[in-house]
Design a protein around this motif. Structure first.
Motif, mmCIF file in Angstrom:
data_model
loop_
_atom_site.group_PDB
_atom_site.id
_atom_site.type_symbol
_atom_site.label_atom_id
_atom_site.label_comp_id
_atom_site.label_asym_id
_atom_site.label_seq_id
_atom_site.Cartn_x
_atom_site.Cartn_y
_atom_site.Cartn_z
ATOM 1 N N GLU A 512 0.830 -1.205 0.000
ATOM 2 C CA GLU A 512 0.000 0.000 0.000
ATOM 3 C C GLU A 512 0.868 1.261 0.000
ATOM 4 O OE1 GLU A 512 -3.391 2.096 2.826
ATOM 5 O OE2 GLU A 512 -3.130 -0.096 2.883
ATOM 6 N N THR A 516 1.051 4.074 -2.864
ATOM 7 C CA THR A 516 0.698 5.445 -2.477
ATOM 8 C C THR A 516 1.728 6.440 -2.981
ATOM 9 O OG1 THR A 516 -0.498 4.665 -0.513
ATOM 10 C CG2 THR A 516 0.189 6.974 -0.531
ATOM 11 N N GLU A 520 0.463 9.433 -5.382
ATOM 12 C CA GLU A 520 0.657 10.836 -5.020
ATOM 13 C C GLU A 520 1.417 11.592 -6.099
ATOM 14 O OE1 GLU A 520 2.484 10.573 -1.194
ATOM 15 O OE2 GLU A 520 0.561 10.493 -0.112
#
Length: 644
Positions: A512, A516, A520
């Motif tokens: 995860e 991420t 982002e």
């Protein structure tokens, strides 16, 4: 230009987010979309058929159809040969002009360009068209697998009105005869598409398909949970042909999108259906010999025996429907086919119907893929990002699932796009994305859409392809790099988060966090553009040095292996800890880590044989292959020091 067409083009521009494209190119894309959507209703196919360029003076679109599927690579053709053991091929060329007249000179140029496409020798076409020309040659090399020669269609579109001018018709007929004289086609058609046709085609795409049939011989089935109403009976085959035909009498291929089994051509079974129709004394038995048709509709308006169905799909009976449409001129209304008509809006019920009605015959495993629970979970996961417009995407499990909804086309990720982006970005195989999605599902069945998989990498890869497509549409990335978009996704992942991907298991926090970082970077469009621009420069640098033919580099594993090491700014350092001369491989321990990487003898060309011993210090790049990390571009550490 006609005001209605202008408004349709504006609608098309908004839906696909073509805000930064010039008007003539936008018109080409619009025409390609409305024409090919009739043949192959997959939004992701649009980019594959847009081939207009300064070196393609008469051709703006080309769709090569094999066994009812759009193909762009030899691997896809091979798949259909293996799957059906035969090829049914159709070439569709498109030329678009914004003028309000059918120009003789432009028509002659169009026909001449198509003739050049089929000639041998060097041509100055754009790379995309040259690659499709190579594919054409490969298809003809496999002509032994064809029951008939390929068919050829030439679509010439303008905003004017086609009046059948005798001078234009003479030129067109002469061009058709020239093409027929090549002895390469079973049929050649020139299809003028005027403004009225362009409008009606776009209306067909945007509006819900509605058909009315006379269904006299039916019985109402008992009330069922999540089913609005349902009927069982027999339908005249002439009424079924009405359902499957558009205003031009052509087959509406979009209504078979949810059918798990494509038309198989006139194989043994379908030839049997055809023979039964041809044998007049067997016509009355057709209803007993055929398994029938299943139609699932979202809405139904019934007045007596007149049934008006809307938003419907033929989920079983694709073979019968195609054969009957092929024989439509010789059908008698006294011939009946069993019909099951179900009205429901519940997706799970529709999936159950598709699975059950297709379980009697052999169907490819990949055909049922979208029915698996994993895809429902993935759709819901995509929607968790819905509130933020910058993050919002929609995973489309079913055809036209978001039709008429708030989702714009450029925000929708379909199954084939999801497969390609995930395989490219997280399985390090961007060169494989040109293969047919069914083959990819089979080849990666143990690494794709597994029940214990985290959903983050799937959304991340869907987001990545969506962002890079947006940057290409806005002309912020070079158009020449577009065929390498899946390579750029892989490079982006490595640049932002590193080459080593955490194990993709649901609940893995490392996975995860890894995703991420990438998400982002993608959500920040300015930052994403900056990264993609830097990767584009590295891509161009490798293309300038590679020995692989540039226009085919995106199809080869060799180019991927050349490309990936360039992402890292500095080579890794390590020591050779094991080497087997007989087998020609060994392992290198990477300094300051617990990692070991595989090395093949072909990568040690710069090291003398007597120097290949444990403890040898090396500099190298690491490439993540499907079998694990491999050392590439290896040099002895002291050689590099001396050269500095």
């Amino acid at each position: 230009m006609d005001k209605i067409i202008e408004s349709f083009i504006e609608d098309f521009k908004t839906e696909f987010n073509y805000e930064k494209i010039d008007k003539s190119k936008l018109f080409e894309h619009y025409v390609n979309y409305v024409l090919i959507s009739k043949i192959y209703p997959d939004r992701s196919s649009l980019d594959k058929i847009n081939v207009g360029g300064t070196r393609n003076p008469g051709i703006d679109g080309l769709a090569i159809m094999t066994n009812n599927h759009l193909v762009t690579s030899q691997e896809e053709v091979d798949y259909f040969i293996q799957d059906a053991d035969l090829l049914d091929v159709e070439f569709n060329f498109i030329q678009s002009k914004t003028s309000e007249s059918f120009d003789m000179g432009d028509i002659m140029t169009f026909i001449a360009s198509v003739k050049e496409f089929y000639k041998d020798g060097e041509l100055l076409f754009e790379d995309d068209l040259l690659n499709l020309r190579d594919l054409k040659n490969y298809i003809y090399k496999n002509s032994i697998k064809m029951e008939k020669s390929p068919s050829l269609k030439l679509y010439y579109a303008t905003t004017g009105k086609w009046l059948g001018d005798i001078n234009l018709t003479t030129i067109i007929n002469s061009g058709i005869q020239d093409l027929k004289s090549l002895d390469l086609f079973s049929d050649v058609k020139f299809i003028p598409v005027d403004g009225d046709k362009l409008k009606s085609l776009y209306r067909e795409i945007k509006n819900k398909i509605t058909k009315e049939i006379i269904f006299e011989k039916h019985t109402i089935l008992p009330k069922m949970d999540k089913v609005t109403e349902s009927y069982l009976g027999i339908l005249p085959v002439t009424e079924l042909v009405k359902v499957t035909s558009d205003d031009d009498g052509e087959l509406i291929k979009t209504i078979f999108y949810d059918n798990v089994r494509d038309f198989q051509g006139f194989n043994k079974v379908n030839t049997g259906i055809k023979t039964t129709i041809e044998r007049k004394n067997a016509n009355d038995k057709f209803v007993l010999l055929n398994n029938g048709i299943t139609i699932v509709a979202k809405t139904l308006n019934k007045v007596g025996s007149a049934f008006k169905i809307s938003e419907f799909q033929i989920v079983n009976g694709c073979q019968t429907s195609h054969v009957l449409h092929h024989m439509k001129t010789s059908l008698e209304p006294s011939i009946f086919v069993p019909l099951k008509l179900i009205v429901t809006t519940d997706d799970d019920t529709i999936n159950d119907i598709i699975r059950a009605t297709n379980s009697q015959t052999e169907v490819k495993n990949e055909a049922f893929e979208i029915l698996k629970p994993f895809h429902k979970k993935l759709e819901e996961f995509y929607l968790t990002f819905e509130k933020d417009v910058n993050k919002r995407l929609y995973y489309e499990r079913r055809s036209r699932q978001y039709f008429g909804a708030k989702a714009k086309s450029e925000k929708i990720i379909g199954l084939s796009t999801q497969i390609a982006s995930y395989i490219a970005m997280f399985l390090n195989e961007p060169q494989s994305t040109q293969r047919y999605f069914g083959e990819l599902l089979n080849s990666y069945s143990n690494r794709l859409f597994l029940d214990n998989h985290s959903l983050f990498p799937y959304y991340t890869s869907g987001l990545a392809i969506n962002v890079i497509e947006e940057l290409f549409r806005e002309n912020k990335l070079n158009y020449t790099s577009k065929k390498f978009k899946y390579h750029l996704l892989l490079m982006f992942r490595i640049q932002v988060a590193g080459a080593k991907v955490p194990i993709n298991i649901s609940g893995n926090k490392d996975n995860e966090k890894y995703c991420t970082k990438i998400m982002e970077a993608l959500w920040d469009r300015e930052n994403a553009l900056k990264i993609f621009k830097s990767l584009e420069l590295k891509l161009e640098s490798v293309l300038a040095e590679t020995k692989v033919l540039n226009r085919q580099a995106y199809l080869t594993r060799a180019f991927t292996e050349e490309l990936l090491p360039t992402i890292s700014n500095a080579k890794k350092e390590g020591k050779l800890i094991y080497y087997n001369f007989q087998k020609g491989f060994g392992f290198i321990k990477v300094n300051n880590s617990e990692d070991e990487t595989f090395v093949h003898y072909t990568e040690l060309s710069k090291v003398k044989i007597n120097e290949i011993v444990p403890g040898l210090e090396l500099l190298f790049d690491i490439f993540q292959s499907p079998k694990g990390a491999q050392a590439k571009n290896i040099e002895k550490k002291d050689i590099v020091k001396k050269s500095i």
